[in-house]
Design an enzyme around this catalytic site. Structure first.
Site, PDB file in Angstrom:
ATOM      1  N   LYS A 297     -16.520  29.363  17.382  1.00 53.04           N
ATOM      2  CA  LYS A 297     -15.094  29.667  17.388  1.00 53.04           C
ATOM      3  C   LYS A 297     -14.573  29.731  18.822  1.00 53.04           C
ATOM      4  O   LYS A 297     -15.297  30.142  19.723  1.00 53.04           O
ATOM      5  CB  LYS A 297     -14.852  31.048  16.744  1.00 53.04           C
ATOM      6  CG  LYS A 297     -15.030  31.081  15.243  1.00 53.04           C
ATOM      7  CD  LYS A 297     -14.668  32.458  14.683  1.00 53.04           C
ATOM      8  CE  LYS A 297     -14.816  32.497  13.178  1.00 53.04           C
ATOM      9  NZ  LYS A 297     -13.872  31.599  12.475  1.00 53.04           N
ATOM     10  N   ARG A 371     -18.590  31.259   2.404  1.00 52.02           N
ATOM     11  CA  ARG A 371     -18.808  30.688   1.064  1.00 52.02           C
ATOM     12  C   ARG A 371     -20.297  30.520   0.787  1.00 52.02           C
ATOM     13  O   ARG A 371     -20.719  30.498  -0.371  1.00 52.02           O
ATOM     14  CB  ARG A 371     -18.023  29.371   0.946  1.00 52.02           C
ATOM     15  CG  ARG A 371     -18.475  28.296   1.891  1.00 52.02           C
ATOM     16  CD  ARG A 371     -17.433  27.197   2.071  1.00 52.02           C
ATOM     17  NE  ARG A 371     -16.292  27.640   2.868  1.00 52.02           N
ATOM     18  CZ  ARG A 371     -15.220  26.905   3.130  1.00 52.02           C
ATOM     19  NH1 ARG A 371     -15.133  25.667   2.651  1.00 52.02           N
ATOM     20  NH2 ARG A 371     -14.236  27.362   3.883  1.00 52.02           N
TER      21      ARG A 371
HETATM   22  N1  BES Z   1     -14.193  34.400   8.811  1.00 56.79           N
HETATM   23  C1  BES Z   1     -13.542  33.152   8.876  1.00 56.79           C
HETATM   24  C2  BES Z   1     -12.150  33.166   8.255  1.00 56.79           C
HETATM   25  C3  BES Z   1     -11.110  34.046   8.915  1.00 56.79           C
HETATM   26  C4  BES Z   1     -10.173  33.508   9.766  1.00 56.79           C
HETATM   27  C5  BES Z   1     -11.027  35.383   8.605  1.00 56.79           C
HETATM   28  C6  BES Z   1      -9.214  34.322  10.334  1.00 56.79           C
HETATM   29  C7  BES Z   1     -10.055  36.191   9.182  1.00 56.79           C
HETATM   30  C8  BES Z   1      -9.144  35.653  10.043  1.00 56.79           C
HETATM   31  C9  BES Z   1     -14.364  32.101   8.132  1.00 56.79           C
HETATM   32  O1  BES Z   1     -15.740  32.281   8.178  1.00 56.79           O
HETATM   33  C10 BES Z   1     -14.103  30.793   8.791  1.00 56.79           C
HETATM   34  O2  BES Z   1     -14.465  30.647   9.926  1.00 56.79           O
HETATM   35  N2  BES Z   1     -13.457  29.883   8.057  1.00 56.79           N
HETATM   36  C11 BES Z   1     -13.160  28.605   8.582  1.00 56.79           C
HETATM   37  C12 BES Z   1     -13.508  27.568   7.536  1.00 56.79           C
HETATM   38  C13 BES Z   1     -13.438  26.145   8.043  1.00 56.79           C
HETATM   39  C14 BES Z   1     -14.541  25.900   9.054  1.00 56.79           C
HETATM   40  C15 BES Z   1     -13.597  25.227   6.860  1.00 56.79           C
HETATM   41  C16 BES Z   1     -11.660  28.567   8.874  1.00 56.79           C
HETATM   42  O3  BES Z   1     -10.886  29.118   8.118  1.00 56.79           O
HETATM   43  O4  BES Z   1     -11.301  27.985   9.897  1.00 56.79           O
HETATM   44 MN    MN Z   2     -16.674  31.452   9.877  1.00 55.19          MN
END
Ligand code: BES
Ligand code: MN
Ligand code: ZN
Length: 514
Positions: A297, A371
């Site tokens: 991230k 997921r």
């Molecule tokens: N934990 C994150 C989602 C999230 C984003 C929670 C902002 C709270 C605030 C999750 O694990 C994630 O990183 N999701 C990705 C999925 C993508 C890689 C398909 C996302 O939402 O960018």
């Molecule tokens: Mn994530």
């Protein structure tokens, strides 16, 4: 904060503050009615004049603190706006008592008395009392355990120590039971908030398991904790893969609540209006920190990722209150816990995992890890005998883009389940919005070298995440709550302070005890 009920005349209570409701004038009528009118008479009309000067109209959630300067036993009166009588419901009471508790505390009151919150058609006195007590506790919540020596020169944070509801009408035992319900609900939400606010250096998967053991011990639940060897035995390859990169090993936590009897512990009867007792699986995503893994991230995206365990925290928080609320269902709380880190042992894009149900998953992004842990969590819950599954997860940024801050995205493949959850969320004042499971989008997650991919691209990202989860529900009626936008609040709102919200706990409890 100690909350209790005493029979007596609230107006005669000596306290640092006395909370009194004020209804909004329906059409510009007399502003002060009920107990406030009585106090106004004691103060020869000065209370009404001060309220008029301040343009205090009784709008719901508004407050006015008035010092009594020795003319009444209570040192201050806190007028709490409850809105128009037509709009009186539990949420109006929660807004009013939450705001009043904060106003009393911030005025420096430690020992507070309160008149009875209003009741009416559809809101009986006990339910109103429970709502008021619940909201006062939720509102004054603060996470201060890491305040240290650097705060010594700050003015001491004020605390509300005691809240006494005083009334002549209500029966003591009935009042005590209502306050116990309100306290159990607020405590469940407070535990969820504490866990979400806790840094990842303190709360790793093993620490989460320790919390679960303590909850089980205190609240009469069965607890089971699986570590890597047991996870390998049951084939939980998705959870194991996410946890591989961290020095803190993954855990699969199960808490089970069984009702005392068909009647429930707290006098809930098996009336025909209630749904039949059944076995329900709650599954909460518990990523104690989400770096994104090798699909790392950016700085801003990682900032709040200590809170990526809010789904697991909501499940644990809800489990604490089932006994006190006399839930009639058997409930399995399943918390797949892992830390998503980078190291020589971490999983990678391109890896292929096998989940507990034999479905193979192609990793496109190690940041779509929620997921993966839920996949094994859902299968595990179903195989424990759950006839119905509800998962909660800070799953996708796409849900936040779709609905903004503060709203939970609800997905469900069972309309009755969806409706009951929406009703429960509305009753407790948590905002939920149903989203579609668009079956055609399953093409987006069809695998090239495995069964399915763990991402379906940017478009409809919250939907493809939900469709992914649906592959692991073993055909049970299922609902998925994406709480990415509602688990934390950038600013306080009513009885939900800034920071972790504890979202999901109160909706689940309303759902499980309806
Ligand atoms: N934990 C994150 C989602 C999230 C984003 C929670 C902002 C709270 C605030 C999750 O694990 C994630 O990183 N999701 C990705 C999925 C993508 C890689 C398909 C996302 O939402 O960018
Ligand atoms: Mn994530
Ligand atoms: Zn995550």
């Amino acid at each position: 904060m100690d909350v209790f009920f005493r029979s007596g005349d609230a107006a005669r209570e000596s306290a640092d503050a006395l909370i009194v409701p004020v209804a909004a004038p329906a059409n510009g009528g007399e502003p002060l009615t009920g107990p406030a009118a009585q106090l106004d008479a004691d103060l020869e009309g000065e209370l009404a004049r001060l309220a008029a000067d301040a343009r205090f109209s009784g709008k719901h959630g508004s407050t006015l603190v008035v010092p009594t300067l020795g003319r009444l036993p209570a040192r201050r009166i806190v007028l709490a706006g409850v809105g128009t009588p037509d709009d009186l419901d539990a949420e109006a009471v929660r807004r009013a008592w939450g705001a009043a508790a904060i106003a009393a505390r911030d005025a420096g009151a430690a020992r507070v008395a309160s008149t009875m919150p209003p009741s009416g058609t559809g809101l009986d006195p006990a339910a109103s009392l429970a709502a008021a007590a619940e909201a006062a506790a939720l509102a004054v919540y603060r996470f201060t355990k890491h305040f240290g020596a650097g705060r010594r020169d700050d003015p001491a944070p004020r605390t509300l120590d005691a809240l006494a509801f005083v009334d002549e009408g209500l029966d003591q035992a009935e009042a005590d039971a209502a306050l116990a319900r309100g306290a159990a609900i607020a405590a469940g939400a407070a535990l969820a908030r504490d866990l979400v606010n806790e840094p990842a250096s303190v709360l790793d998967p093993a620490a989460m398991a320790d919390h679960a053991r303590r909850v089980a011990e205190t609240h009469g639940l069965v607890v089971e904790v699986l570590g890597p060897p047991e996870l390998a035995t049951i084939g939980a390859g998705a959870l194991l893969a996410v946890g591989k990169g961290s020095a803190s090993e993954p855990r699969l936590i199960r808490l089970t609540y069984r009702p005392e009897s068909d009647r429930g512990a707290n006098g809930q009867t098996g009336s025909t209006a209630q749904t039949m007792p059944r076995t329900i699986g709650l599954v909460g995503k518990c990523i104690t920190f989400d770096t994104g893994g090798y699909s790392i991230k950016p700085y801003e995206g990682m900032l709040e990722m200590k809170g990526d365990m809010a789904g697991g925290a909501a499940v644990l928080g809800a489990m604490t209150a089932l006994r006190a609320l006399g839930c009639r269902h058997t409930v399995h709380g399943i918390i797949p816990a892992a830390e998503n880190m980078i190291s020589g042992t971490a999983f990678r894009p391109g890896d292929i995992l096998t989940a507990m149900n034999g479905v193979t998953i192609e990793i496109l992004s190690t940041d779509a890890e929620g997921r993966l842990v839920l996949a094994d969590g859902l299968v595990y819950a179903a195989r424990q005998g759950a006839e119905e599954l509800i998962d909660l997860a800070t799953l996708t940024g796409a849900a936040v883009v779709a609905l903004g801050d503060g709203t939970t995205a609800l997905f469900a493949d069972d309309d009755a389940l969806a409706t009951r959850l929406l009703d429960a969320s509305a009753a407790v004042g948590e905002r939920f919005w149903r989203m579609p499971l668009i079956a055609e989008f399953n093409d987006k997650i069809k695998g090239d070298v495995g069964d399915i991919k763990n991402t379906g691209g940017r478009q409809g990202g919250a939907i493809t995440a939900a469709l992914f989860l649906q592959r692991f529900t073993e055909g049970k009626p299922w609902a998925h709550l994406d709480i990415a936008g509602s688990a934390r609040a950038a600013k306080g709102n009513g009885y939900v302070p800034k920071g972790a919200t504890g979202v999901g706990v109160r909706t689940l409890l309303a759902y499980l005890t309806a």
